[in-house]
Motif scaffolding. Sequence first.
Motif, PDB file in Angstrom:
ATOM      1  N   ALA A 193     -15.381 -62.670  47.877  1.00 49.35           N
ATOM      2  CA  ALA A 193     -14.285 -62.255  48.744  1.00 49.35           C
ATOM      3  C   ALA A 193     -14.265 -60.749  48.940  1.00 49.35           C
ATOM      4  O   ALA A 193     -14.158 -59.993  47.971  1.00 49.35           O
ATOM      5  CB  ALA A 193     -12.955 -62.704  48.149  1.00 49.35           C
ATOM      6  N   TRP A 194     -14.348 -60.324  50.234  1.00 47.28           N
ATOM      7  CA  TRP A 194     -14.046 -58.927  50.522  1.00 47.28           C
ATOM      8  C   TRP A 194     -12.641 -58.840  51.113  1.00 47.28           C
ATOM      9  O   TRP A 194     -12.116 -59.825  51.616  1.00 47.28           O
ATOM     10  CB  TRP A 194     -15.094 -58.262  51.409  1.00 47.28           C
ATOM     11  N   SER A 195     -12.039 -57.661  51.001  1.00 44.82           N
ATOM     12  CA  SER A 195     -10.610 -57.498  51.312  1.00 44.82           C
ATOM     13  C   SER A 195      -9.786 -58.544  50.576  1.00 44.82           C
ATOM     14  O   SER A 195      -8.937 -59.230  51.155  1.00 44.82           O
ATOM     15  CB  SER A 195     -10.341 -57.562  52.813  1.00 44.82           C
ATOM     16  N   PRO A 196     -10.001 -58.699  49.259  1.00 44.62           N
ATOM     17  CA  PRO A 196      -9.321 -59.776  48.526  1.00 44.62           C
ATOM     18  C   PRO A 196      -7.813 -59.603  48.462  1.00 44.62           C
ATOM     19  O   PRO A 196      -7.094 -60.577  48.248  1.00 44.62           O
ATOM     20  CB  PRO A 196      -9.943 -59.683  47.128  1.00 44.62           C
ATOM     21  N   LEU A 197      -7.330 -58.376  48.650  1.00 42.81           N
ATOM     22  CA  LEU A 197      -5.889 -58.123  48.632  1.00 42.81           C
ATOM     23  C   LEU A 197      -5.331 -58.007  50.053  1.00 42.81           C
ATOM     24  O   LEU A 197      -4.201 -57.556  50.249  1.00 42.81           O
ATOM     25  CB  LEU A 197      -5.574 -56.846  47.850  1.00 42.81           C
ATOM     26  N   GLY A 198      -6.137 -58.391  51.031  1.00 42.77           N
ATOM     27  CA  GLY A 198      -5.692 -58.269  52.414  1.00 42.77           C
ATOM     28  C   GLY A 198      -5.478 -56.823  52.816  1.00 42.77           C
ATOM     29  O   GLY A 198      -4.592 -56.514  53.605  1.00 42.77           O
ATOM     30  N   GLN A 199      -6.299 -55.934  52.243  1.00 42.70           N
ATOM     31  CA  GLN A 199      -6.200 -54.492  52.487  1.00 42.70           C
ATOM     32  C   GLN A 199      -4.780 -53.985  52.238  1.00 42.70           C
ATOM     33  O   GLN A 199      -4.264 -53.121  52.948  1.00 42.70           O
ATOM     34  CB  GLN A 199      -6.692 -54.141  53.890  1.00 42.70           C
ATOM     35  N   GLY A 200      -4.158 -54.555  51.212  1.00 45.42           N
ATOM     36  CA  GLY A 200      -2.836 -54.107  50.784  1.00 45.42           C
ATOM     37  C   GLY A 200      -1.681 -54.755  51.515  1.00 45.42           C
ATOM     38  O   GLY A 200      -0.512 -54.575  51.128  1.00 45.42           O
ATOM     39  N   THR A 201      -1.974 -55.533  52.565  1.00 44.38           N
ATOM     40  CA  THR A 201      -0.889 -56.092  53.374  1.00 44.38           C
ATOM     41  C   THR A 201      -0.129 -57.210  52.664  1.00 44.38           C
ATOM     42  O   THR A 201       0.969 -57.581  53.096  1.00 44.38           O
ATOM     43  CB  THR A 201      -1.434 -56.644  54.703  1.00 44.38           C
ATOM     44  N   LEU A 202      -0.702 -57.732  51.573  1.00 42.24           N
ATOM     45  CA  LEU A 202      -0.066 -58.853  50.879  1.00 42.24           C
ATOM     46  C   LEU A 202       0.747 -58.429  49.661  1.00 42.24           C
ATOM     47  O   LEU A 202       1.393 -59.262  49.031  1.00 42.24           O
ATOM     48  CB  LEU A 202      -1.142 -59.859  50.450  1.00 42.24           C
ATOM     49  N   LEU A 203       0.716 -57.161  49.339  1.00 41.55           N
ATOM     50  CA  LEU A 203       1.344 -56.719  48.091  1.00 41.55           C
ATOM     51  C   LEU A 203       2.868 -56.801  48.138  1.00 41.55           C
ATOM     52  O   LEU A 203       3.520 -56.826  47.087  1.00 41.55           O
ATOM     53  CB  LEU A 203       0.892 -55.301  47.756  1.00 41.55           C
ATOM     54  N   ASP A 204       3.447 -56.834  49.334  1.00 42.49           N
ATOM     55  CA  ASP A 204       4.901 -56.961  49.471  1.00 42.49           C
ATOM     56  C   ASP A 204       5.316 -58.346  49.945  1.00 42.49           C
ATOM     57  O   ASP A 204       6.493 -58.566  50.267  1.00 42.49           O
ATOM     58  CB  ASP A 204       5.428 -55.901  50.456  1.00 42.49           C
ATOM     59  N   GLU A 205       4.367 -59.269  49.998  1.00 42.11           N
ATOM     60  CA  GLU A 205       4.675 -60.623  50.468  1.00 42.11           C
ATOM     61  C   GLU A 205       5.604 -61.309  49.461  1.00 42.11           C
ATOM     62  O   GLU A 205       5.400 -61.263  48.257  1.00 42.11           O
ATOM     63  CB  GLU A 205       3.368 -61.410  50.610  1.00 42.11           C
ATOM     64  N   GLN A 221      -2.479 -58.050  40.732  1.00 44.77           N
ATOM     65  CA  GLN A 221      -3.046 -58.844  39.644  1.00 44.77           C
ATOM     66  C   GLN A 221      -2.911 -60.338  39.927  1.00 44.77           C
ATOM     67  O   GLN A 221      -3.828 -61.120  39.639  1.00 44.77           O
ATOM     68  CB  GLN A 221      -2.365 -58.489  38.325  1.00 44.77           C
ATOM     69  N   VAL A 222      -1.809 -60.736  40.514  1.00 40.64           N
ATOM     70  CA  VAL A 222      -1.597 -62.147  40.853  1.00 40.64           C
ATOM     71  C   VAL A 222      -2.616 -62.609  41.892  1.00 40.64           C
ATOM     72  O   VAL A 222      -3.213 -63.694  41.773  1.00 40.64           O
ATOM     73  CB  VAL A 222      -0.152 -62.374  41.356  1.00 40.64           C
ATOM     74  N   ILE A 223      -2.852 -61.786  42.920  1.00 41.18           N
ATOM     75  CA  ILE A 223      -3.806 -62.182  43.965  1.00 41.18           C
ATOM     76  C   ILE A 223      -5.218 -62.262  43.399  1.00 41.18           C
ATOM     77  O   ILE A 223      -5.960 -63.202  43.703  1.00 41.18           O
ATOM     78  CB  ILE A 223      -3.750 -61.197  45.144  1.00 41.18           C
ATOM     79  N   ILE A 224      -5.598 -61.305  42.575  1.00 43.42           N
ATOM     80  CA  ILE A 224      -6.939 -61.339  41.974  1.00 43.42           C
ATOM     81  C   ILE A 224      -7.071 -62.568  41.076  1.00 43.42           C
ATOM     82  O   ILE A 224      -8.111 -63.242  41.076  1.00 43.42           O
ATOM     83  CB  ILE A 224      -7.224 -60.041  41.211  1.00 43.42           C
ATOM     84  N   ARG A 225      -6.011 -62.857  40.333  1.00 43.57           N
ATOM     85  CA  ARG A 225      -6.046 -64.048  39.475  1.00 43.57           C
ATOM     86  C   ARG A 225      -6.189 -65.319  40.318  1.00 43.57           C
ATOM     87  O   ARG A 225      -6.915 -66.255  39.943  1.00 43.57           O
ATOM     88  CB  ARG A 225      -4.762 -64.101  38.639  1.00 43.57           C
ATOM     89  N   TRP A 226      -5.517 -65.374  41.459  1.00 43.37           N
ATOM     90  CA  TRP A 226      -5.644 -66.510  42.387  1.00 43.37           C
ATOM     91  C   TRP A 226      -7.098 -66.684  42.797  1.00 43.37           C
ATOM     92  O   TRP A 226      -7.627 -67.805  42.778  1.00 43.37           O
ATOM     93  CB  TRP A 226      -4.742 -66.254  43.592  1.00 43.37           C
TER      94      TRP A 226
END
Length: 285
Positions: A193-205, A221-226
């Motif tokens: 996976a590239w852009s695994p964090l959605g380029q930061g757009t998911l951190l406030d979801e 950490q939650v997204i990486i764990r997912w």
Amino acid sequence: MTFKSETSTVPSIVLNDGNVIPQLGFGVFQVPSEDVFSAVTTALEVGYRSIDTAAIYGNEEGTGRAIRESGLPRDEIYVTTKLWNAEQGYDSTLRAFDASLQRLGLDYLDLYLIHWPVAEADRFVDTFRAFQALKSHGRVRSIGVSNFTVANIQRLIAETGEIPVVNQVELHPRLAQRELREYHAGNAIATEAWSPLGQGTLLDERTISAVAAEVGRTPAQVIIRWHLQLGNIVIPKSVTPSRIAENFDVFGFELTPEQMDAINGLDAGARIGPDPDRFTYGLID
């Protein structure tokens, strides 16, 4: 700097050629050349042992210098780079590989990827044949692709007789790539996976923030764990030392099936990056 001699907490993925890649690595996409040495040095100090770069990033030189100056044995660091679109074709691929290896200052690569299929150019099959030659000469241990569709991969296998070990694609909770992952799993191809964090757009979801509160971790950490629990290889990037360390600290907890399902429910097929079927940037006419 004091470097850990090994990173036993990171699970490994066995590739279809028998080689092994750490499931969690460090990416340097959009890391400026003047910052990449420090970022990679910090990542290696934290414990990352897989570093992912690309010719088009313009930071192979600093990445390689950090690897060489780390003092770690070369065989403890898994190094990936990618061939850019303009260099596709048999002979041009061989030249581009030499240039990347020279910039990195290394004797071999662990993984070489075709960065984009640019199917319109009709060169990716010849490019992969050059990859096969490089592998047969021991200059790269594993060969794979990036941003390839199922149709691209099927043609590649049919015409070269070899299954790529990895397909590195945009993948995050809003673009979970379920059908592509299922195809990979059925054909012994690892999903990265590239852009695994959605380029930061998911951190406030909200859903991810709620799960983070439940497990006492950060949204990143939650997204990486997912990703890890889905079986993806994941390569988050950052230039901030605290974030580099945070993104590595993902092995002391697990998400429940209910939490995984909640994150899976965010999938909307929403890309941040280009559509692989249409992306031809850098193509030589």
